[in-house]
Design an enzyme around this catalytic site. Sequence first.
Site, short mmCIF file in Angstrom:
data_model
loop_
_atom_site.label_atom_id
_atom_site.label_comp_id
_atom_site.label_asym_id
_atom_site.label_seq_id
_atom_site.Cartn_x
_atom_site.Cartn_y
_atom_site.Cartn_z
N GLU A 58 -10.34 -6.72 8.10
CA GLU A 58 -10.02 -5.75 8.83
C GLU A 58 -11.47 -4.82 9.27
OE1 GLU A 58 -6.98 -6.22 6.19
OE2 GLU A 58 -8.73 -6.48 5.69
N PHE A 83 -4.91 -0.04 5.26
CA PHE A 83 -6.22 -1.17 5.24
C PHE A 83 -7.54 -0.34 6.92
CE2 PHE A 83 -3.29 -4.66 4.37
CZ PHE A 83 -3.50 -4.38 3.07
N HIS A 109 2.87 0.77 8.92
CA HIS A 109 2.88 1.26 7.69
C HIS A 109 2.12 2.42 7.17
CE1 HIS A 109 3.99 -2.86 8.97
NE2 HIS A 109 4.97 -2.91 7.31
N ARG A 167 6.72 2.26 9.18
CA ARG A 167 7.89 1.01 9.21
C ARG A 167 9.66 1.18 8.71
NH1 ARG A 167 7.97 -3.59 3.54
NH2 ARG A 167 8.97 -1.01 2.31
#
Length: 316
Positions: A58, A83, A109, A167
């Site tokens: 990332e 991330f 998410h 999500r």
Amino acid sequence: MADVKKVATRDSYGSALAKLSATRPDLVVLDADLAQATKTIKFKEACPERFIDCGIAESNMMGVAAGLAAAGKKVFASTFAMFAAGRAFEQVRNSIGYPHLPVNIGATHAGISVGEDGATHQCCEDIALMRTIPGMTIINPSDDVEAQAAVEAALDIDGPCYLRFGRLAVPVINDRPDYKFEVGKGVLLRDGKDVTIVATGLMVNEALIAAEDLAKEGVDARVINIHTIKPLDKDIILKAAKETGVLVTAEEHSVIGGLGSAVCDVLCECCPTPVVKVGVQDTFGKSGPAVEVLKLYGLCAENIAKQAKAALALKK
């Protein structure tokens, strides 16, 4: 409520990118080996030559995104919020924020509704982290309509933008003819004179339900949707503070550094007003079904209504 359309905003993200692929030849989408989960797979299927999988790297992805943006491309860098904001913070700050590059970070998410993935993936700190980066725009859409509009609007933002998606499938609440998305503008969804509920993300629908429940008890609640947390619509917040005298903020994020903190910053400076924060109370999450986890941490209409009634006692 069974017939209410529900869509996860991560799906909205993928759909919007796929749609834009046909009209924006300058658009490039990056992902960190999570295209199926972030839904950027939709863009990849529509336009594989402008999709780059950077692998489980990332931080490197943010550097690639910065380079593409500096070369004139419209870039979306996609991965889980934990991330994007956590692992890659240094690169977001130094490679994207410092040179004020127009990189759009698609963070999926987000929040505690990741559910079964547990505390390591339930990112409730990302808004706080991104708020500290000068010039960073932060957008946290409440539903499918708002999420798709936000992706399109992000293309015209001067500088970096952090887009926060979830999500969990959530009700579509903005499918009305008069809906208009404007970066930096809050939306008055329900007027009221007793208390103001300022909500963002999936908590906007919960705020509307709470307001209806409060009305049955004689409490007239105003509901404001804040999809752009930075820059914050100060005018709509100050107007609500002056007219209702007390506010409740509701967010799927830590009560430290998120929407509640942003609202308090404005009020402390311009119009001191009591504020009660509904959010994750300085704790880590737990693994479990998303809806049950949200309720466990008070991120539900029932608790918003409870806190709104308690807030009334704080009015001057």
